[in-house]
Structure formats: structure tokens, C-alpha cells
Design an enzyme around this catalytic site. Structure first.
Site, mmCIF file in Angstrom:
data_model
loop_
_atom_site.group_PDB
_atom_site.id
_atom_site.type_symbol
_atom_site.label_atom_id
_atom_site.label_comp_id
_atom_site.label_asym_id
_atom_site.label_seq_id
_atom_site.Cartn_x
_atom_site.Cartn_y
_atom_site.Cartn_z
ATOM 1 N N HIS A 1 35.286 2.430 12.734
ATOM 2 C CA HIS A 1 36.109 1.239 12.961
ATOM 3 C C HIS A 1 37.183 1.101 11.885
ATOM 4 C CE1 HIS A 1 33.635 0.105 16.238
ATOM 5 N NE2 HIS A 1 32.583 -0.246 15.530
ATOM 6 N N ASP B 1 39.231 3.170 22.230
ATOM 7 C CA ASP B 1 37.791 3.460 22.317
ATOM 8 C C ASP B 1 37.451 4.781 21.631
ATOM 9 O OD1 ASP B 1 35.190 2.892 23.062
ATOM 10 O OD2 ASP B 1 35.361 3.911 24.999
ATOM 11 N N LEU C 1 59.180 -6.116 18.443
ATOM 12 C CA LEU C 1 57.977 -5.793 19.224
ATOM 13 C C LEU C 1 57.013 -6.983 19.286
ATOM 14 C CD1 LEU C 1 56.135 -3.497 20.519
ATOM 15 C CD2 LEU C 1 55.145 -3.280 18.232
#
Ligand code: IPE
Ligand code: IPE
Ligand code: MG
Length: 253
Positions: A39, A22, A133
């Protein structure tokens, strides 16, 4: 950060880290830039963090990319986020694949364009055999949706006579939840200063250690992630037991 200069893995490594990324909008605003600029930089940050998690041997990294509530944002911003999402998957999948990363997606993907759904399916397919991962992208994701979806699946099995209502236990719901293939998140991180869950992994966070930082997501680097992991590794997780029991080496009940 160059891979050979990563700080050493903290003593106790979280197996699964879940992050609310955020603060992109505020990061841009501070620089008198339009929100999309935040963004874009925010998306770039992900690459280094994924590499670091792979390097340290973290099993799963779940990133909140777009919430079920984010559709309510201005149309232009939603459109840009969708374009960014497609472009990132297109550009990054090959590299992730070559690093043995397995990509998974959680959320109601049927709301996305056919093009984006196809891209998601392709990234999943291409990396399905990887054993490194697990990179989990939460897109059009909501914790309430996840619980309702799991409940719906169990309800169908009851209706089909496969199980009875008494079989609807926390364990059964856990097995039906979107992240059932992965360990529960050990460490939750939210950047950007807000201290809330915003409908992220409501079910899965039951015993997760929570870490909040004021750093805005585009500024969040490998060192910040490492600091959160070091903080995590200093905490005593009790799972309802007493501190003394834990010190005596009692197992999680
Ligand atoms: C997070 O940053 C990215 C998404 C929700 C997609 P924000 O866009 O929420 O940034 P702030 O909170 O407005 O600064
Ligand atoms: C949460 O951030 C969702 C993502 C980071 C994708 P928001 O910015 O949407 O959360 P609120 O609105 O501040 O709770
Ligand atoms: Mg926000």
C-alpha cells in the site's frame, strides 16, 4: 519519469480517466513483505501519474482508494490505510495546489474519523479555486451507494414538491450523481489482473472504454498509463451508432 521526458500525448486524449488501483497486497506478498508495504509503494506511484495527467492536459483522474466493502478487511490493514490516507493528504496537498490540481472526494465520508474528514475538507478547500486537473479520490465509495444517494436526493426534491416523479429521468439522476461536475469517464483502467468493476463507478461507466492489465498497482508507471491511453486512442467509440455512421462523422446521438 522526468517531466521533460514524457512521451507525447496520444492523438485522442481521454478527458477523464478512472482507475481501480489493485494489486498492492499481491505485490508485497511476491516480495515476502507485509501487505502494508504494498500500500505504501502504491500510494507513492500516484504522484508521478498525477503529474503526467496534468502535463498531458487530462481533465479528470478518478482513483479508487478505498471501497465501501474494504471495511471488511482485517482491522490492522484498514487502520493502516486510513493513516496512509491522512498522511498523503497532509504531505501532498500543497504540491498539488501549486500544480493547479483541484482535489475532489467522492464516497460516504461521514464514516471516516473526524480527523480524516477535516483533512479531506481542508484539501478540498485549499484547491477549490484551481483550474487544472481534477483529481477525484473515491474513498468509502461504492457505485451502488452513489446511485442510491443520487436517488435519495431526487426523492427529497419530489417530497418537497420541487419536482414530480416524472422529472426523475436519467439526465436528472446524472446531475445528482457524485461526479456530475465532470465529463463521463472515457477510459477505465484496472491493474492487478482482475476483470471486474468491484462496485466502482457503475452509473458513470455506461460507455467508458475498459482496459485491464495484469501489472500490479505498485509497478504501474507513467509508461503503463501512456500505453493504456494509446490503446484507448485506437478504439472506435460508437455509442450505439454503426461504424459507417461514425466514419461519416455523425455526431453522438
Ligand atoms: C488495492 O490493492 C488497494 C486497496 C483495495 C485499498 P489490494 O490491497 O486489493 O491488493 P490485492 O488485490 O490484495 O493484491
Ligand atoms: C477494489 O479492489 C477497490 C480498490 C482498489 C480501492 P478490491 O481488491 O477491493 O476488489 P475485489 O475485492 O478484488 O473485487
Ligand atoms: Mg485487490
Amino acid at each position: 519519469m522526468a517531466e521533460d521526458s514524457y512521451p507525447p500525448a496520444p492523438e485522442r486524449l481521454p478527458r477523464h480517466i478512472a482507475i481501480i488501483m489493485d494489486g498492492n497486497g499481491r505485490w508485497a506478498k511476491k516480495r515476502f513483505l507485509p501487505r502494508p508495504a504494498g500500500h505504501k509503494v502504491g500510494a507513492e506511484v500516484v504522484r508521478g501519474l498525477v503529474k503526467a495527467c496534468s502535463h498531458w492536459g487530462v481533465e479528470a483522474l478518478t482513483l479508487f482508494a478505498f471501497s465501501s466493502e474494504n471495511w471488511k478487511r482485517p482491522k490492522d490493514e484498514v487502520g493502516l490505510l486510513m493513516d496512509l490516507f491522512i498522511n498523503m493528504l497532509r504531505r501532498e496537498t500543497r504540491e498539488l495546489d501549486s500544480n493547479n490540481v483541484r482535489m475532489r472526494f467522492i464516497g460516504a465520508r461521514e464514516a471516516f474519523s473526524d480527523k480524516l474528514q477535516a483533512r479531506i475538507a481542508e484539501s478540498e478547500r485549499q484547491t477549490a479555486g484551481n483550474t487544472g486537473l481534477n483529481l477525484v479520490i473515491a474513498a468509502n465509495y461504492g457505485g451502488r451507494w452513489d446511485i442510491a444517494d443520487a436517488a435519495k436526493r431526487l426523492a427529497k426534491r419530489v417530497a418537497d414538491g420541487e419536482i414530480t416523479p416524472d422529472d426523475v429521468t436519467p439526465e436528472a439522476l446524472d446531475a445528482a450523481i457524485s461526479t456530475s461536475a465532470l465529463p463521463e469517464p472515457d477510459l477505465f483502467i484496472r491493474t492487478g489482473g482482475e476483470r471486474r468493476i468491484s462496485n466502482f463507478l457503475l452509473w458513470q461507466l455506461a460507455y467508458t472504454e475498459l482496459y485491464f492489465t495484469d501489472t500490479l498497482w505498485p509497478d504501474f508507471g507513467v509508461r503503463d498509463l501512456h500505453a493504456a491511453m494509446v490503446d484507448f486512442s485506437s478504439r472506435q467509440r460508437r455509442f450505439g451508432l454503426t461504424g459507417e455512421q461514425i466514419e461519416k462523422g455523425a455526431e453522438r446521438a
